[in-house]
Design an enzyme around this catalytic site. Structure first.
Site, mmCIF file in Angstrom:
data_model
loop_
_atom_site.group_PDB
_atom_site.id
_atom_site.type_symbol
_atom_site.label_atom_id
_atom_site.label_comp_id
_atom_site.label_asym_id
_atom_site.label_seq_id
_atom_site.Cartn_x
_atom_site.Cartn_y
_atom_site.Cartn_z
ATOM 1 N N ILE A 136 -4.701 -4.900 1.949
ATOM 2 C CA ILE A 136 -5.267 -6.156 1.803
ATOM 3 C C ILE A 136 -4.996 -6.934 3.406
ATOM 4 O O ILE A 136 -3.996 -6.957 3.982
ATOM 5 C CB ILE A 136 -4.962 -7.100 0.721
ATOM 6 N N TYR A 192 0.655 -13.608 -2.691
ATOM 7 C CA TYR A 192 0.566 -13.019 -3.921
ATOM 8 C C TYR A 192 1.357 -14.125 -4.967
ATOM 9 O O TYR A 192 0.718 -14.214 -6.303
ATOM 10 C CB TYR A 192 1.645 -11.890 -3.753
ATOM 11 N N ASN A 213 7.265 -10.418 5.104
ATOM 12 C CA ASN A 213 6.141 -10.648 5.339
ATOM 13 C C ASN A 213 5.509 -11.947 4.727
ATOM 14 O O ASN A 213 5.019 -12.188 3.410
ATOM 15 C CB ASN A 213 5.068 -9.495 4.701
ATOM 16 N N GLU A 228 3.414 -3.497 -3.175
ATOM 17 C CA GLU A 228 4.765 -3.580 -2.456
ATOM 18 C C GLU A 228 4.387 -4.552 -1.239
ATOM 19 O O GLU A 228 3.327 -4.439 -0.533
ATOM 20 C CB GLU A 228 5.141 -2.411 -1.972
ATOM 21 N N VAL A 252 -6.877 -9.180 6.619
ATOM 22 C CA VAL A 252 -7.889 -10.307 7.170
ATOM 23 C C VAL A 252 -7.481 -10.207 8.750
ATOM 24 O O VAL A 252 -6.417 -10.300 9.350
ATOM 25 C CB VAL A 252 -7.663 -11.668 6.605
#
Ligand SMILES: CC(C)(COP(=O)(O)OP(=O)(O)OC[C@H]1O[C@@H](n2cnc3c(N)ncnc32)[C@H](O)[C@@H]1OP(=O)(O)O)[C@@H](O)C(=O)NCCC(=O)NCCS
Length: 150
Positions: A68, A114, A107, A102, A70
């Site tokens: 994912i 999440y 991060n 994962e 952006v």
């Protein structure tokens, strides 16, 4: 902003964002394999400009978020949230009852995203990611999708 299916024609833009957003980006081959293998792949765009994308593998009863991302110029505006919500709902429609992913231990933006969306840490994988001449650990997150059933 519109959400749509990611296709081969989007790859030049996707690869350009991928290079800017990750220190260790996916190769073109990894996106090609994902598209060829029928993974759920969506883009979020404004006019013809891609702002972000998500790649999800759906298998028997579960899904795995593989990527994912952006565009760094558009982060922090809710794009990641929209991509994640859309992909999880689509995976649920295909029968997935759990989502796994994962994430690098360093991060923080992704971990925040999440955890805000109901993912809980269920494990870790040591030395999972490349990190220069060393390796970085991964955290494994899971979220049940039963509340998305419709
Ligand atoms: C992780 C990523 C996809 C988030 O996308 P985004 O569009 O910036 O996220 P959103 O604007 O939808 O934010 C969603 C939530 O994440 C959190 N968040 C996002 N960016 C953040 C940042 N820089 N710092 C702290 N929290 C952040 C916020 O808590 C936000 O919650 P809110 O809606 O209550 O404000 C984006 O940072 C990215 O592409 N990073 C590079 C690629 C990457 O690391 N992908 C994940 C691999 S596991």
């Amino acid at each position: 902003m519109t959400l749509g299916l990611l296709g081969f024609r989007h790859l030049p833009q996707v690869l350009e964002i991928e290079q800017r957003a990750y220190p260790w980006p996916w190769s073109e081959g990894m996106f090609v394999d994902s598209l060829r293998n029928g993974h759920l792949c969506y883009h979020l765009s404004e006019q013809d400009r891609i702002l972000g994308y998500i790649v999800v593998l759906v298998t028997a009863g579960e899904c795995h978020i593989l990527n994912i991302c952006v565009d760094p110029n558009h982060q922090g505006k809710g794009c990641g949230r929209r991509l994640l919500e859309h992909a999880l709902a689509a995976a649920s429609d295909l029968g997935a009852e759990d989502a796994f992913l994962e994430v690098r231990v360093s991060n923080d933006p992704a971990i925040k995203l999440y955890e805000r969306h109901g993912f809980q840490q269920v494990g870790g994988r040591r030395h999972y990611y490349p990190a220069g001449d060393q390796r970085e650990d991964a955290l494994v997150y899971r979220r049940q999708l039963l509340d998305l059933k419709r």
